[in-house]
Enzyme design. Sequence first.
Site, PDB file in Angstrom:
ATOM      1  CE1 TYR A 226      34.735  54.979  40.988  1.00 28.19           C
ATOM      2  CE2 TYR A 226      36.330  53.574  42.110  1.00 28.19           C
ATOM      3  CZ  TYR A 226      35.720  54.805  41.947  1.00 28.19           C
ATOM      4  OH  TYR A 226      36.093  55.859  42.741  1.00 28.19           O
TER       5      TYR A 226
ATOM      6  CG  ASP B 182      33.058  44.824  31.550  1.00 30.33           C
ATOM      7  OD1 ASP B 182      32.368  43.955  32.123  1.00 30.33           O
ATOM      8  OD2 ASP B 182      33.706  45.696  32.152  1.00 30.33           O
TER       9      ASP B 182
ATOM     10  CG  ASN C 219      31.351  44.192  40.160  1.00 25.99           C
ATOM     11  OD1 ASN C 219      30.299  44.096  40.812  1.00 25.99           O
ATOM     12  ND2 ASN C 219      32.385  44.885  40.615  1.00 25.99           N
TER      13      ASN C 219
ATOM     14  CG  ASP D 224      34.400  35.580  30.641  1.00 27.24           C
ATOM     15  OD1 ASP D 224      33.736  35.551  31.693  1.00 27.24           O
ATOM     16  OD2 ASP D 224      35.638  35.326  30.604  1.00 27.24           O
TER      17      ASP D 224
ATOM     18  CB  SER E 255      45.993  45.942  43.849  1.00 30.76           C
ATOM     19  OG  SER E 255      45.539  46.263  45.133  1.00 30.76           O
ATOM     20  CB  ALA E 256      48.260  49.425  47.332  1.00 30.55           C
TER      21      ALA E 256
ATOM     22  CE1 TYR F 142      41.629  41.890  43.133  1.00 25.83           C
ATOM     23  CE2 TYR F 142      42.653  42.802  45.111  1.00 25.83           C
ATOM     24  CZ  TYR F 142      42.244  42.942  43.790  1.00 25.83           C
ATOM     25  OH  TYR F 142      42.469  44.129  43.142  1.00 25.83           O
TER      26      TYR F 142
ATOM     27  CE  LYS G 235      44.215  43.036  40.670  1.00 20.75           C
ATOM     28  NZ  LYS G 235      43.749  43.190  39.289  1.00 20.75           N
TER      29      LYS G 235
ATOM     30  CE1 TYR H   7      45.640  51.198  38.320  1.00 23.77           C
ATOM     31  CE2 TYR H   7      43.657  50.010  38.913  1.00 23.77           C
ATOM     32  CZ  TYR H   7      44.537  50.452  37.958  1.00 23.77           C
ATOM     33  OH  TYR H   7      44.287  50.167  36.646  1.00 23.77           O
ATOM     34  CG  PHE H   8      48.380  53.218  47.031  1.00 25.11           C
ATOM     35  CD1 PHE H   8      49.212  53.001  45.925  1.00 25.11           C
ATOM     36  CD2 PHE H   8      48.850  52.864  48.281  1.00 25.11           C
ATOM     37  CE1 PHE H   8      50.484  52.442  46.073  1.00 25.11           C
ATOM     38  CE2 PHE H   8      50.126  52.315  48.441  1.00 25.11           C
ATOM     39  CZ  PHE H   8      50.936  52.107  47.336  1.00 25.11           C
ATOM     40  CG  ASN H   9      42.789  52.342  49.561  1.00 25.55           C
ATOM     41  OD1 ASN H   9      44.000  52.110  49.540  1.00 25.55           O
ATOM     42  ND2 ASN H   9      41.954  51.633  50.272  1.00 25.55           N
TER      43      ASN H   9
HETATM   44  P1  NAD Z   1      35.085  46.808  38.608  1.00 28.94           P
HETATM   45  O1  NAD Z   1      34.554  45.520  39.137  1.00 28.94           O
HETATM   46  O2  NAD Z   1      34.205  47.996  38.657  1.00 28.94           O
HETATM   47  O3  NAD Z   1      35.602  46.616  37.114  1.00 28.94           O
HETATM   48  C1  NAD Z   1      36.106  45.403  36.633  1.00 28.94           C
HETATM   49  C2  NAD Z   1      35.354  45.074  35.355  1.00 28.94           C
HETATM   50  O4  NAD Z   1      35.849  43.852  34.815  1.00 28.94           O
HETATM   51  C3  NAD Z   1      33.853  44.893  35.573  1.00 28.94           C
HETATM   52  O5  NAD Z   1      33.155  45.715  34.675  1.00 28.94           O
HETATM   53  C4  NAD Z   1      33.631  43.419  35.287  1.00 28.94           C
HETATM   54  O6  NAD Z   1      32.341  43.189  34.737  1.00 28.94           O
HETATM   55  C5  NAD Z   1      34.759  43.094  34.334  1.00 28.94           C
HETATM   56  N1  NAD Z   1      35.189  41.687  34.320  1.00 28.94           N
HETATM   57  C6  NAD Z   1      35.537  40.905  35.370  1.00 28.94           C
HETATM   58  N2  NAD Z   1      35.923  39.702  34.949  1.00 28.94           N
HETATM   59  C7  NAD Z   1      35.811  39.708  33.596  1.00 28.94           C
HETATM   60  C8  NAD Z   1      36.070  38.745  32.584  1.00 28.94           C
HETATM   61  N3  NAD Z   1      36.474  37.506  32.878  1.00 28.94           N
HETATM   62  N4  NAD Z   1      35.851  39.094  31.302  1.00 28.94           N
HETATM   63  C9  NAD Z   1      35.418  40.340  30.982  1.00 28.94           C
HETATM   64  N5  NAD Z   1      35.156  41.286  31.889  1.00 28.94           N
HETATM   65  C10 NAD Z   1      35.358  40.971  33.186  1.00 28.94           C
HETATM   66  O7  NAD Z   1      36.456  47.090  39.382  1.00 28.94           O
HETATM   67  P2  NAD Z   1      37.376  48.388  39.386  1.00 28.94           P
HETATM   68  O8  NAD Z   1      37.344  48.941  40.753  1.00 28.94           O
HETATM   69  O9  NAD Z   1      37.075  49.244  38.239  1.00 28.94           O
HETATM   70  O10 NAD Z   1      38.788  47.685  39.221  1.00 28.94           O
HETATM   71  C11 NAD Z   1      39.426  47.555  37.968  1.00 28.94           C
HETATM   72  C12 NAD Z   1      40.734  46.796  38.141  1.00 28.94           C
HETATM   73  O11 NAD Z   1      41.540  47.501  39.080  1.00 28.94           O
HETATM   74  C13 NAD Z   1      40.564  45.384  38.719  1.00 28.94           C
HETATM   75  O12 NAD Z   1      41.507  44.548  38.106  1.00 28.94           O
HETATM   76  C14 NAD Z   1      40.886  45.556  40.193  1.00 28.94           C
HETATM   77  O13 NAD Z   1      41.386  44.368  40.752  1.00 28.94           O
HETATM   78  C15 NAD Z   1      41.965  46.641  40.125  1.00 28.94           C
HETATM   79  N6  NAD Z   1      42.066  47.411  41.370  1.00 28.94           N
HETATM   80  C16 NAD Z   1      40.953  47.988  41.905  1.00 28.94           C
HETATM   81  C17 NAD Z   1      41.062  48.712  43.097  1.00 28.94           C
HETATM   82  C18 NAD Z   1      39.839  49.295  43.749  1.00 28.94           C
HETATM   83  O14 NAD Z   1      39.865  49.532  44.967  1.00 28.94           O
HETATM   84  N7  NAD Z   1      38.756  49.597  43.026  1.00 28.94           N
HETATM   85  C19 NAD Z   1      42.302  48.852  43.706  1.00 28.94           C
HETATM   86  C20 NAD Z   1      43.424  48.274  43.117  1.00 28.94           C
HETATM   87  C21 NAD Z   1      43.283  47.549  41.941  1.00 28.94           C
HETATM   88  C1  WQD Z   2      39.924  51.062  53.948  1.00 27.31           C
HETATM   89  C2  WQD Z   2      39.937  51.271  55.455  1.00 27.31           C
HETATM   90  C3  WQD Z   2      39.272  49.331  56.697  1.00 27.31           C
HETATM   91  C4  WQD Z   2      35.141  49.209  55.259  1.00 27.31           C
HETATM   92  C5  WQD Z   2      40.974  47.091  49.590  1.00 27.31           C
HETATM   93  C6  WQD Z   2      41.632  45.891  49.006  1.00 27.31           C
HETATM   94  C7  WQD Z   2      42.752  46.312  48.132  1.00 27.31           C
HETATM   95  C8  WQD Z   2      42.323  47.348  47.109  1.00 27.31           C
HETATM   96  C9  WQD Z   2      41.573  48.466  47.715  1.00 27.31           C
HETATM   97  C10 WQD Z   2      41.763  46.202  45.111  1.00 27.31           C
HETATM   98  C11 WQD Z   2      40.510  50.081  56.235  1.00 27.31           C
HETATM   99  C12 WQD Z   2      38.270  50.449  56.894  1.00 27.31           C
HETATM  100  C13 WQD Z   2      36.464  49.562  55.474  1.00 27.31           C
HETATM  101  C14 WQD Z   2      34.202  49.345  56.311  1.00 27.31           C
HETATM  102  C15 WQD Z   2      35.977  50.185  57.721  1.00 27.31           C
HETATM  103  N1  WQD Z   2      41.409  46.793  46.156  1.00 27.31           N
HETATM  104  N2  WQD Z   2      36.863  50.036  56.683  1.00 27.31           N
HETATM  105  N3  WQD Z   2      34.664  49.835  57.504  1.00 27.31           N
HETATM  106  O1  WQD Z   2      41.287  47.358  52.730  1.00 27.31           O
HETATM  107  O2  WQD Z   2      42.711  49.355  52.057  1.00 27.31           O
HETATM  108  O3  WQD Z   2      41.925  47.807  50.358  1.00 27.31           O
HETATM  109  O4  WQD Z   2      40.522  47.941  48.529  1.00 27.31           O
HETATM  110  O5  WQD Z   2      42.866  45.920  44.761  1.00 27.31           O
HETATM  111  O6  WQD Z   2      43.191  45.156  47.544  1.00 27.31           O
HETATM  112  O7  WQD Z   2      42.113  45.069  50.046  1.00 27.31           O
HETATM  113  O8  WQD Z   2      40.292  49.307  51.415  1.00 27.31           O
HETATM  114  O9  WQD Z   2      38.165  50.513  51.489  1.00 27.31           O
HETATM  115  O10 WQD Z   2      38.211  48.096  52.211  1.00 27.31           O
HETATM  116  O11 WQD Z   2      39.302  49.814  53.653  1.00 27.31           O
HETATM  117  O12 WQD Z   2      36.330  50.607  58.824  1.00 27.31           O
HETATM  118  O13 WQD Z   2      33.018  49.015  56.186  1.00 27.31           O
HETATM  119  O14 WQD Z   2      38.564  51.385  55.896  1.00 27.31           O
HETATM  120  O15 WQD Z   2      39.460  48.605  57.890  1.00 27.31           O
HETATM  121  O16 WQD Z   2      41.205  50.609  57.336  1.00 27.31           O
HETATM  122  P1  WQD Z   2      41.601  48.424  51.754  1.00 27.31           P
HETATM  123  P2  WQD Z   2      38.903  49.404  52.136  1.00 27.31           P
END
Ligand code: NAD
Ligand code: WQD
Length: 349
Positions: free
Chosen positions: A13, A33, A37, A63, A129-130, A153, A157, A181-183
């Site tokens: 994503y 990649d 996922n 991988d 991540s936040a 998880y 981080k 990153y936040f959300n």
């Molecule tokens: P995503 O799952 O869409 O992207 C992660 C990608 O990594 C996927 O395409 C997956 O196939 C690939 N991957 C996983 N393990 C692998 C491995 N061992 N080798 C090669 N490829 C691998 O997730 P995203 O939302 O795009 O998140 C990207 C990064 O940002 C992640 O590290 C995630 O933890 C971090 N992050 C995401 C969020 C969020 O809410 N989306 C928030 C904070 C941090």
């Molecule tokens: C947001 C708000 C829920 C789903 C997570 C990870 C964090 C980061 C971002 C990767 C909260 C509420 C949610 C639902 C709901 N990812 N909610 N119904 O929990 O802030 O963070 O994603 O690093 O590590 O923990 O995000 O989108 O899951 O939730 O009411 O079906 O929405 O309780 O208040 P969160 P979230």
Amino acid sequence: MAKKILVTGGAGYIGSHTVLQLLEGGYSAVVVDNLDNSSAVALHRVKELAAEHGDNLSFHQVDLRDRPALEKIFSETKFDAVIHFAGLKAVGESVQRPLLYYNNNLVGTITLLEVMAKHGCKNLVFSSSATVYGWPKEVPCTEESPISALNPYGRTKLYIEEICRDVYRSDSEWKIILLRYFNPVGAHPSGYIGEDPRGIPNNLMPFVQQVAVGRRPHLTVFGNDYNTKDGTGVRDYIHVVDLADGHIAALRKLDDPKIGCEVYNLGTGKGTSVLEMVATFEKASGKKIPLVIAGRRPGDAEVVYASTARAEAELNWKAKYGIEEMCRDLWNWASKNPLGYDSSPASTN
Ligand code: NAD
Ligand code: WQD
């Protein structure tokens, strides 16, 4: 010569949106990649969106833990920097299967760092991540706020951040930027790339999106008894295009000779409740989202939002978009691709 960036997890994503901006910014991107996922279709679409820059993208389905395959990629290309997104990210799954998360996220990162060091590439931008702020005692969260983890998880981080700090302490040639990153929500305004989670979405807006297209009957709101404006949890939602832009700013920062191992929040600094987010999405989409109020989700914090001061001052980066644009672009993507990348006719593969 275009700078060459290795992007792990670049089909995912946040990765796919960042790869597009890299290409548009004149970089050349090599994506690694395992598609665990994600879908290769995302990268086909990135290539199309990047038009004449599309040829500067290449992809290896590998991988990160496959050291010989990674070694081969590094021996073929001299990279200026690595942006490391690859990792598993589902909080609930990490509680059920901690070893899977430690193995994938930690072994993947350690292998990457070792191969980078061996090939003399010591510039890294990492997706933190936040989640490392746990349940913050004070908001906004600054980069100096205490860090902790509430689940495996989050611990991956935290550990990776610590590993990066140790690697830098051991060898000051490294330049490392940890982005918290936040959300992230929303999609590219073209509606051609976006978030396509496998299985039942864990996060709020992907769930809302699936309710809107009729794939799920209602949204379950996890708790309406928090000490917030309407009782629901408050988060800092950030448009994925702004987030991607933050990575370009971080890459530029790597050119600063003064940097070592630095950490930056990427958020908007604004808190939005679950009900506010749903109402904004309903307005953007014209769809009613039926709600079922349930108890709190274990491990959820009450209010989390970022201090953006450091990123603004040092990366010269600031989020441009608000929740209206996030919801508008999310709906544009969802309505064009109700089944994600498996949908037709927008699918190119
Ligand atoms: P995503 O799952 O869409 O992207 C992660 C990608 O990594 C996927 O395409 C997956 O196939 C690939 N991957 C996983 N393990 C692998 C491995 N061992 N080798 C090669 N490829 C691998 O997730 P995203 O939302 O795009 O998140 C990207 C990064 O940002 C992640 O590290 C995630 O933890 C971090 N992050 C995401 C969020 C969020 O809410 N989306 C928030 C904070 C941090
Ligand atoms: C947001 C708000 C829920 C789903 C997570 C990870 C964090 C980061 C971002 C990767 C909260 C509420 C949610 C639902 C709901 N990812 N909610 N119904 O929990 O802030 O963070 O994603 O690093 O590590 O923990 O995000 O989108 O899951 O939730 O009411 O079906 O929405 O309780 O208040 P969160 P979230």
